[in-house]
Design an enzyme around this catalytic site. Sequence first.
Site, PDB file in Angstrom:
ATOM      1  N   ASP A 125      -6.873  -1.439  -4.806  1.00 45.11           N
ATOM      2  CA  ASP A 125      -7.955  -1.022  -3.901  1.00 45.11           C
ATOM      3  C   ASP A 125      -8.834   0.030  -4.574  1.00 45.11           C
ATOM      4  O   ASP A 125     -10.066  -0.017  -4.490  1.00 45.11           O
ATOM      5  CB  ASP A 125      -7.383  -0.448  -2.600  1.00 45.11           C
ATOM      6  CG  ASP A 125      -6.607  -1.476  -1.804  1.00 45.11           C
ATOM      7  OD1 ASP A 125      -6.941  -2.665  -1.887  1.00 45.11           O
ATOM      8  OD2 ASP A 125      -5.662  -1.083  -1.100  1.00 45.11           O
ATOM      9  N   ASP A 156       0.857  -1.189   0.000  1.00 46.47           N
ATOM     10  CA  ASP A 156       0.000   0.000   0.000  1.00 46.47           C
ATOM     11  C   ASP A 156       0.888   1.232   0.000  1.00 46.47           C
ATOM     12  O   ASP A 156       1.951   1.243   0.640  1.00 46.47           O
ATOM     13  CB  ASP A 156      -0.909   0.013   1.229  1.00 46.47           C
ATOM     14  CG  ASP A 156      -1.969  -1.073   1.177  1.00 46.47           C
ATOM     15  OD1 ASP A 156      -2.401  -1.433   0.068  1.00 46.47           O
ATOM     16  OD2 ASP A 156      -2.365  -1.558   2.248  1.00 46.47           O
TER      17      ASP A 156
END
Length: 204
Positions: A173, A142
């Site tokens: 995402d 991330d």
Amino acid sequence: MKKYSLFGIVFILSTVLDQVSKIWVTKNIQRFVRYPTSEKHLQFLEKIGVTPEEASKLPTEIPVIDGFFSIVHTQNEGAAFGIMPGQMWIFAIFTFIALGVIIWTLVQLPDEENFQNIALALLTSGTIGNGIDRLHKQSVTDFLHVYSENPKITPILMDTLGSTAWPSFNVADAAIVIGMIMFGIFYLFLELKRKSMFGWISLQ
């Protein structure tokens, strides 16, 4: 084949962007380590040609918009917001079920339904993109970090999120969220408009 061509193009572009961005972040930004670095992550660094010593000298953050958005590097071993860390078998089952539903929906989709087609491609890309991460290093990279330093906004964020920043996320995402929003828009607005149009035509 138009339906599958559109799906394939969106899926490939989104997945490539996701994987390339994750590799770039891993090679250029030092990982934020809250927990001990896993052996899988060290092996991944070795695969892309980065030694632990080189990684320790990388910047920890690249500001993009001061006080709002920056590029960081975290490894999430759980699901969204870091829940259920290390439960790889659960993620694998969920991934297979999600892909099965998506493929079934795509097959049933009318050839001219481009809006839902793109949404399905984004959902597939996001599912596959994070699945690739979990498969080869049992964690997800991330790096998109949205936060606020505005004194008028930070109290609200602390009350709702318990933090002044939204949990870091990635391109996969974002693809999943955008795909879900597109489905919501379709079923709330476009499908109703289409039914109204067909209903009007049938009365003529």
